[in-house]
Design an enzyme around this catalytic site. Structure first.
Site, PDB file in Angstrom:
ATOM      1  NE  ARG A 115      24.717  32.977  27.486  1.00  0.00           N
ATOM      2  CZ  ARG A 115      25.913  32.684  26.725  1.00  0.00           C
ATOM      3  NH1 ARG A 115      26.765  33.626  26.616  1.00  0.00           N
ATOM      4  NH2 ARG A 115      26.100  31.527  26.025  1.00  0.00           N
ATOM      5  CB  SER A 149      22.207  27.095  26.416  1.00  0.00           C
ATOM      6  OG  SER A 149      23.768  26.812  25.610  1.00  0.00           O
ATOM      7  CD  GLU A 181      21.439  31.501  27.313  1.00  0.00           C
ATOM      8  OE1 GLU A 181      22.421  30.736  27.511  1.00  0.00           O
ATOM      9  OE2 GLU A 181      21.015  31.613  26.448  1.00  0.00           O
TER      10      GLU A 181
END
Ligand code: FAD
Ligand code: EPU
Length: 356
Positions: free
Chosen positions: A173, A243, A339
């Site tokens: 990420r 998420s 995130e």
């Protein structure tokens, strides 16, 4: 300000416009102006105007990885650069894709033409140009595995720079596009290299049930879509940004301590000796599934997803995320990191600081 609306370029400029349908959380926020940009020249002109009038500019894809904290006091520029070009070589397919193409549509487009390699990344919302920013990944594949290059428009000089895939700083990420190459650049295109010597990636979830000797890319695509549909809420019906937190990486020592206390804890060993834990497992094991603040809740089927159940405000989501983070830290001594990108009135804010 008047000049700003009369600069003679073809775009839509409105004094205040709702972004509710342009963020997948469906939060009721507005921006001062909205511009649909389908050419790089237009992107450059808009940037010059926002610089001239000192108005913040936000590049928007499909808003599927964003949390707007309040109204945006500036110009939102929606990326609509289109085009897909495919070149065939003896062992590989080379795709050049403009950044405003939809990611899932690209996955379908390639499979329909007998080009394999993107099937594990099916149904990830958002645009192609956003994919390198957090190095999108799912079911054992990350963008970095197939990214040949990223093309950037340098807003200061107007030049286009090509960054090779191995210089993009891709991690879990992560990429340089979140840091060094964030403020002055717009991603305008992506080069993908897909091998004709296709090998299925079947290490995750229901994919392990498929037979590697006979499986086809389309069967993997179907299985990934089925898994995603069974776990993740459809943001068109229940606002969310996937998420909300990243899965945390912990040291081998920390992991040993935790697994002795929680033997059934989900975990994934990493090459560098660290262990990745499943944030969804940690949140569920704090008994937070279904926990609600105002109109926002922890999704009952996947605790890593925060959902807009009933006209949530940005503050509801922030308060919920703060509670989840503090509860997980209290029980497991792990501070989860978002995130999702947090956007304030003037631009991006540090998400950890907002939640602290
Ligand atoms: P946006 O949210 O519009 O933008 C994200 C950030 O990138 C913003 O800071 C924006 O300013 C910046 N940006 C956008 N375009 C450009 C550009 N052209 N140039 C420079 N900066 C730009 N992610 C995964 O990795 N794996 C998953 O499995 C996954 N599943 C998801 C499931 C759901 C239901 C949802 C809602 C999200 C999921 N995500 C997943 C997150 C999301 O889909 C990805 O992060 C996606 O790449 C975001 O694309 P977007 O176009 O919506 O970006
Ligand atoms: N789990 C629980 N309870 C939950 C949720 C998960 O115990 O409520 C456990 C599961 O049983 C499993 C483990 O946690 O053992 C992992 O769960 P899952 O397979 O659903 O994946 P994830 O780690 O929660 C990550 C990505 C997703 C990606 C999937 C599939 C992150 C932050 N998320 O989720 O990406 O689609 O794996 O590869 O890495 C996103 O980034 O927005 C996203 C959806």
């Amino acid at each position: 300000m008047k000049d700003y609306f009369c600069m003679g370029i073809e775009y839509m400029a409105i004094a205040s416009i709702s972004l509710k349908h342009r963020n997948t959380f469906a939060l009721p926020v507005n921006a001062l102006h909205l511009i649909i940009a389908d050419r790089t020249e237009l992107m450059l002109k808009v940037w010059q105007q926002t610089q001239k009038y000192q108005i913040p500019l936000l590049v928007l894809g499909e808003g599927s990885n964003m949390l707007f904290l309040e109204d945006f006091s500036g110009t939102v520029m929606v990326n609509q650069l289109k085009g897909i070009n495919i070149k065939e070589k003896s062992d590989t397919w080379h795709l050049h894709v403009s950044s405003g193409e939809n990611w899932h549509a690209l996955v379908c487009y390639t499979l329909a033409r007998g080009i394999a390699g993107l099937e594990n990344l099916a149904l990830i919302p958002g645009l192609v140009g956003s994919a390198p920013i957090q190095n999108v990944g799912a079911y054992g594949i990350e963008l970095k595995n197939i990214c040949e290059y990223v093309d950037l428009l340098d807003l200061f000089t107007g030049s286009i720079n090509r960054i090779p895939g191995d210089e993009c700083g891709f991690g879990y990420r992560e990429s340089v596009f979140k840091y060094q190459l964030q403020t002055q650049y717009i991603i305008i295109g992506l080069g993908l290299c897909l091998s004709k010597k296709w090998r299925p990636m079947l290490r995750y979830g229901d994919l392990t049930k498929l037979n590697p000797a006979t499986v086809t890319p389309n069967q993997i695509f179907d299985s990934v879509c089925a898994m995603r549909r069974s776990k993740l809420p459809d943001y068109r019906k229940l606002g969310n940004a996937g998420s909300f937190f990243k899965n945390p990486l912990v040291s081998a020592e920390k992991y040993a301590l935790l697994i002795s206390q929680y033997p059934n804890m989900s975990h994934y060993y990493q090459d560098d000796g660290q262990v990745k834990l499943a944030a969804g497992w940690l949140i569920e094991n704090c008994e937070l599934k279904g926990y609600r603040v105002g109109g926002a809740a922890v999704y009952h089927n996947q605790a890593l997803v925060l959902v807009n159940v009933n006209n949530a405000t940005s503050q509801d989501v922030v308060s919920l995320a703060r509670h989840v983070r503090a509860t997980v830290a209290f029980k497991f001594d792990i501070w989860l990191e978002p995130e999702v990108r947090f956007i304030g009135a003037m631009g991006e804010l540090n998400a950890v600081e907002v939640l602290s």
